[in-house]
Motif scaffolding. Sequence first.
Motif, short mmCIF file in Angstrom:
data_model
loop_
_atom_site.label_atom_id
_atom_site.label_comp_id
_atom_site.label_asym_id
_atom_site.label_seq_id
_atom_site.Cartn_x
_atom_site.Cartn_y
_atom_site.Cartn_z
N THR A 1 0.86 -1.18 0.00
CA THR A 1 0.00 0.00 0.00
C THR A 1 0.89 1.23 0.00
N LEU A 2 0.65 2.11 -0.97
CA LEU A 2 1.44 3.33 -1.11
C LEU A 2 0.57 4.55 -0.86
N ILE A 3 1.23 5.63 -0.46
CA ILE A 3 0.59 6.94 -0.43
C ILE A 3 1.49 7.88 -1.20
N HIS A 4 0.90 8.90 -1.80
CA HIS A 4 1.68 9.90 -2.52
C HIS A 4 2.29 10.85 -1.50
N SER A 5 3.48 11.33 -1.77
CA SER A 5 4.20 12.17 -0.82
C SER A 5 3.63 13.57 -0.67
N GLY A 6 2.87 14.03 -1.65
CA GLY A 6 2.32 15.39 -1.56
C GLY A 6 1.36 15.52 -0.39
N ASP A 7 1.48 16.60 0.38
CA ASP A 7 0.68 16.79 1.59
C ASP A 7 -0.82 16.66 1.35
N ARG A 8 -1.28 17.12 0.20
CA ARG A 8 -2.73 17.07 -0.07
C ARG A 8 -3.23 15.67 -0.39
N TYR A 9 -2.32 14.75 -0.67
CA TYR A 9 -2.73 13.44 -1.17
C TYR A 9 -2.48 12.29 -0.20
N THR A 10 -2.01 12.57 1.01
CA THR A 10 -1.60 11.50 1.92
C THR A 10 -2.75 10.65 2.43
N LYS A 11 -3.97 11.12 2.30
CA LYS A 11 -5.10 10.32 2.78
C LYS A 11 -5.57 9.30 1.74
N ILE A 12 -5.10 9.44 0.51
CA ILE A 12 -5.50 8.53 -0.57
C ILE A 12 -4.47 7.39 -0.65
N ARG A 13 -4.96 6.16 -0.49
CA ARG A 13 -4.08 4.99 -0.52
C ARG A 13 -4.21 4.26 -1.85
N VAL A 14 -3.09 3.67 -2.28
CA VAL A 14 -3.08 2.81 -3.47
C VAL A 14 -2.62 1.44 -3.00
N THR A 15 -3.50 0.44 -3.14
CA THR A 15 -3.21 -0.92 -2.69
C THR A 15 -3.09 -1.84 -3.89
N PHE A 16 -1.99 -2.59 -3.96
CA PHE A 16 -1.72 -3.51 -5.06
C PHE A 16 -2.14 -4.92 -4.65
N THR A 17 -2.99 -5.54 -5.46
CA THR A 17 -3.49 -6.88 -5.18
C THR A 17 -3.13 -7.79 -6.35
N PRO A 18 -2.33 -8.85 -6.11
CA PRO A 18 -1.95 -9.76 -7.19
C PRO A 18 -3.12 -10.66 -7.61
#
Length: 126
Positions: free
Chosen positions: A41-58
């Motif tokens: 699970t990643l988050i973008h480093s920009g302060d405005r975007y830290t609440k949005i998660r990206v989860t990779f599922t194989p």
Amino acid sequence: MQVAIYADRDPGGKKLLSTLQRRLKNEEIRAWQVRKTAPLTLIHSGDRYTKIRVTFTPAGTSGFTRAARSGALGTFRNPEPTLLATISDGPSADRVLGFLVGMLTRHAEPLGVSGVGIPLRTASGS
């Protein structure tokens, strides 16, 4: 919001995920931070975007199967993608989608990404 990720030479996406984690750790990719490692699970480093998660599922995991059955893959269900990236809901999710696709295309060769698909509609038509 879902993103279908294809890696023709990496069934299961293990090499793609390990390469992505290594490049993040070595700061070769600086705009993203690892929030969790399983599932990645990643988050973008920009302060405005830290609440949005990206989860990779194989593919082949229960989370992937649930998403496929719910129709989240839309027209990208066949051929089945290697990984499914799920972007959490939020006011900046569309911007994070752009950042994710940009990262995957800029680093496609070392990550082994052969294609990216964004289902705009689910299989059920919603």
